[in-house]
Design a protein around this motif. Structure first.
Motif, short mmCIF file in Angstrom:
data_model
loop_
_atom_site.label_atom_id
_atom_site.label_comp_id
_atom_site.label_asym_id
_atom_site.label_seq_id
_atom_site.Cartn_x
_atom_site.Cartn_y
_atom_site.Cartn_z
N ALA A 74 37.40 42.43 33.11
CA ALA A 74 38.78 42.93 33.20
C ALA A 74 39.64 42.36 32.08
O ALA A 74 39.54 41.19 31.74
CB ALA A 74 39.39 42.58 34.55
N SER A 75 40.48 43.24 31.52
CA SER A 75 41.41 42.81 30.46
C SER A 75 42.86 43.13 30.82
O SER A 75 43.77 42.82 30.08
CB SER A 75 41.06 43.49 29.13
N LYS A 76 43.06 43.78 31.97
CA LYS A 76 44.41 44.14 32.43
C LYS A 76 44.51 43.83 33.92
O LYS A 76 43.51 43.80 34.63
CB LYS A 76 44.68 45.63 32.20
N ILE A 77 45.74 43.61 34.37
CA ILE A 77 45.97 43.28 35.78
C ILE A 77 47.09 44.15 36.36
O ILE A 77 48.13 44.34 35.72
CB ILE A 77 46.35 41.79 35.96
N ILE A 78 46.85 44.67 37.54
CA ILE A 78 47.91 45.27 38.35
C ILE A 78 48.14 44.33 39.53
O ILE A 78 47.21 44.04 40.29
CB ILE A 78 47.53 46.67 38.87
N LEU A 79 49.34 43.83 39.67
CA LEU A 79 49.69 42.94 40.77
C LEU A 79 50.56 43.73 41.75
O LEU A 79 51.70 44.06 41.46
CB LEU A 79 50.45 41.71 40.25
N ASP A 80 50.00 44.06 42.90
CA ASP A 80 50.64 44.95 43.87
C ASP A 80 51.31 44.11 44.97
O ASP A 80 50.64 43.43 45.73
CB ASP A 80 49.59 45.88 44.48
N LEU A 81 52.64 44.18 45.03
CA LEU A 81 53.40 43.44 46.05
C LEU A 81 54.07 44.38 47.04
O LEU A 81 54.96 43.96 47.80
CB LEU A 81 54.46 42.56 45.37
N ARG A 82 53.68 45.65 47.07
CA ARG A 82 54.30 46.60 48.00
C ARG A 82 54.04 46.18 49.45
O ARG A 82 52.95 45.74 49.80
CB ARG A 82 53.76 48.01 47.77
N ASN A 83 55.10 46.31 50.27
CA ASN A 83 55.05 45.98 51.70
C ASN A 83 54.79 44.49 51.94
O ASN A 83 54.47 44.09 53.06
CB ASN A 83 54.00 46.81 52.44
N ASN A 84 54.93 43.66 50.90
CA ASN A 84 54.80 42.21 51.07
C ASN A 84 56.12 41.69 51.64
O ASN A 84 57.16 41.81 51.01
CB ASN A 84 54.51 41.57 49.72
#
Length: 248
Positions: free
Chosen positions: A216-226
């Motif tokens: 992996a060379s990219k990141i999606i950090l998902d904080l929805r509904n956190n």
């Protein structure tokens, strides 16, 4: 040395007890005292004075109009501590108020709620025959959670259903997921953080190790509904992305 330490501690404790907290001079509690006096004299049912104090404290903090400044009574404190610990007894689902209706955001994986057939988007009309109209999230959680082995009945209204249906679910010990990792096409590491619980820093460290070993060379950090959690844990996770010394 032990004797001196003991008496010094005793003296300091005495000094602290002799210095009570004094409210600001502008703060006048006489109105509350007058209201309590009249309620005690005229209200037709016995008063729960401790609940009245909690209610007054909650109202005082709420009057600030700041959604991030709240008062927790002991019951809400217990609920919060259970949430951030990562374990609680209940049915296992995320809920929220959407369009003035108590709504299931998502049932947690492998929990009684998921096994009973609860789905994201379901509207909870009643909990154990108690209407959820104008209910708060805290009140709903306190009704839905309960000891392992006991049951709770949720009246559910689903899209395209003509009538609501009752789901009786047996409570269990729920382990709240903190984080998920999925390596997607295009060298993308998709990370979803469910909440900033007490274990998120160690959990994220394990995830970071997996990403470093991947392509992996990219990141999606998902904080929805956190829903949030512990501030220091947010800072810990932020430290993986921000330069040292940055303010979170």
């Amino acid at each position: 040395f032990i004797a001196v330490s003991f008496y010094l501690g005793f003296w300091l404790n005495g000094k602290l007890e002799q210095e009570p907290i004094t409210p600001p001079e502008e703060l006048d509690f006489s109105l509350l005292e007058e209201i309590a006096y009249h309620l005690e004299k005229k209200f037709p049912k016995p008063l729960l004075f401790q609940d009245m104090i909690y209610g007054a404290a909650e109202g005082m903090v709420a009057s600030l109009g700041d959604p991030y400044t709240v008062f927790f009574d002991p019951e809400k404190t217990k609920w919060f501590e259970e949430s951030i610990a990562g374990f609680f007894e209940g049915v296992g689902m995320e809920i929220a108020i959407k369009n003035n209706a108590l709504t299931v955001v998502a049932p947690l994986k492998d929990t009684p709620a998921e096994k009973a057939g609860i789905k994201a988007g379901d509207k909870i009309i009643a909990i154990n025959a108690t209407s959820t109209s104008d209910i708060s999230i805290e009140e709903a959680v306190s009704l839905i959670r309960g000891p392992k082995g006991t049951e709770v009945t949720l009246r559910i209204l689903r899209e395209n259903w003509e009538e609501a249906q009752d789901f009786t679910i047996k409570r269990d010990v729920i382990k709240v997921p903190t984080i998920d990792l999925e390596i997607k096409e295009g060298g993308i590491a998709y990370i979803r953080i469910y909440q900033f619980s007490q274990t998120i820093d160690s959990d994220f460290k394990s995830i970071a190790s997996e990403i470093e070993k991947s392509t992996a060379s990219k990141i999606i950090l998902d904080l929805r509904n956190n829903p949030g959690g512990l501030l220091d844990k947010v800072v810990d996770v932020g430290g993986w992305f921000l330069k040292r010394g940055s303010i979170v």
